[in-house]
Design an enzyme around this catalytic site. Sequence first.
Site, PDB file in Angstrom:
ATOM      1  NE  ARG A 168      -3.178  -0.175   3.082  1.00  0.00           N
ATOM      2  CZ  ARG A 168      -3.085   0.476   4.263  1.00  0.00           C
ATOM      3  NH1 ARG A 168      -3.167   1.795   4.296  1.00  0.00           N
ATOM      4  NH2 ARG A 168      -2.921  -0.200   5.380  1.00  0.00           N
ATOM      5  CE1 TYR A 216     -16.468   9.174 -17.863  1.00  0.00           C
ATOM      6  CE2 TYR A 216     -15.315   9.416 -15.776  1.00  0.00           C
ATOM      7  CZ  TYR A 216     -16.093   8.663 -16.638  1.00  0.00           C
ATOM      8  OH  TYR A 216     -16.491   7.408 -16.283  1.00  0.00           O
ATOM      9  CG  ASP A 233      -9.016  14.334 -17.844  1.00  0.00           C
ATOM     10  OD1 ASP A 233      -8.265  13.673 -18.583  1.00  0.00           O
ATOM     11  OD2 ASP A 233     -10.023  13.840 -17.295  1.00  0.00           O
ATOM     12  CE  LYS A 249     -11.639   5.920 -20.442  1.00  0.00           C
ATOM     13  NZ  LYS A 249     -11.607   5.907 -19.001  1.00  0.00           N
TER      14      LYS A 249
END
Length: 407
Positions: free
Chosen positions: A82, A136, A201, A226
């Site tokens: 983590r 988005y 973004d 993507k």
Amino acid sequence: MDSARTHTSPPDDVRFTAPAGRALATEAVHAGRDDLAAQGLHAPPIDLSTTYPSYDSRGEAARIDAFAATGAEPDGPPVYGRLGNPTVARFETALARLEGTEAAVAFASGMAALSAVLLVRGSMGLRHVVAVRPLYGCSDHLLTAGLLGSEVTWTDPAGVADALRPDTGLVLVESPANPTLAEVDLRAVAHACGSVPLLVDNTFATPVLQRPAEHGARLVLHSASKYLGGHGDVLAGVVACDEEFAGRLRQVRFATGGVLHPLAGYLLLRGLSTLPVRVRAASANAADLAGRLAADPRVARVHYPRIGGAMVSFEVHGDPHAVIGGVRLITPAVSLGSVDTLIQHPASISHRIVDADDRRGAGVGDRLLRLSVGLEDVDDLWADLDRALGERAAGAVSPREALSRAD
């Protein structure tokens, strides 16, 4: 870019020079892998360990204290999955090199990455966000609903400076924007932000076409699912930024557990190696299709960005749902950036979660379709779109027939 503008693919000679003096294509292949040959390796190893042995508990405590103080990556061997993972760290190093930033921090998804940024600023009492639509759909919803305690002021790019408040922690833009492909003058917006961090973004453009840090952005966000992954088989997000902000992001990632799985890190690093080739080839297809769509009487308007790219949006005169139902080669599905071509109806899918009036006000109309263009033969793609668009008016000719007659 609308249908009245010229549709072009990105130039073949785009060259990003990294600090080492290497071009983007070279960095894409070698960044994050520079140490492999010295280890007698060619492919990067996948480290699946969740924990790591240490016989020096005092030293381990000191390293954990150092991480708690600054979020800096611990020196020496890993501690716990983590806090960080060696395979994921290779991808982070490579992406930072491509974006021209000091660091990058990877997360389990793009939304986890954006959430971490909001949590970092919110923890400093800076919960106000200035944002430009469209974004988005889920990013829009996260801000509008205030799910993380944030408050948003929506504005156009020219209104950013006037929208800032003493408690503004972030300015957020997406360029080219999802799904209209609207572009923002990043340098002008960064100037308007003053000392407030600008987050861009960059999912649609990728560092192949645009590096926002060069224009003044402090934070660069990617839905790495993507184009960075590129094959529709990995879910991830990443923020490229300076090391100070990266440290805070690592602390949030550790506290919230939004970590990226090592196998995903491996697939993303592999995806980066072909990113420039894939983006340029898909962009050439997209520019070709944008031109054909713009000349088609069944299409009301085409949106294609000035910087190029593999995304095309277009508005039809007829029923957009019939087009979705009519494709056979193109896949009707959410997401984008894969090697195969995808089409979706934003008002029904990706932006359904946005209030209808806000959605339409941002240019996301009910007849808009979004096309993520892949690497198939462009004539095959056009044949599929041509069939899905339906019958032409009597006497109309296809764009290809019109070009043939002109010749």
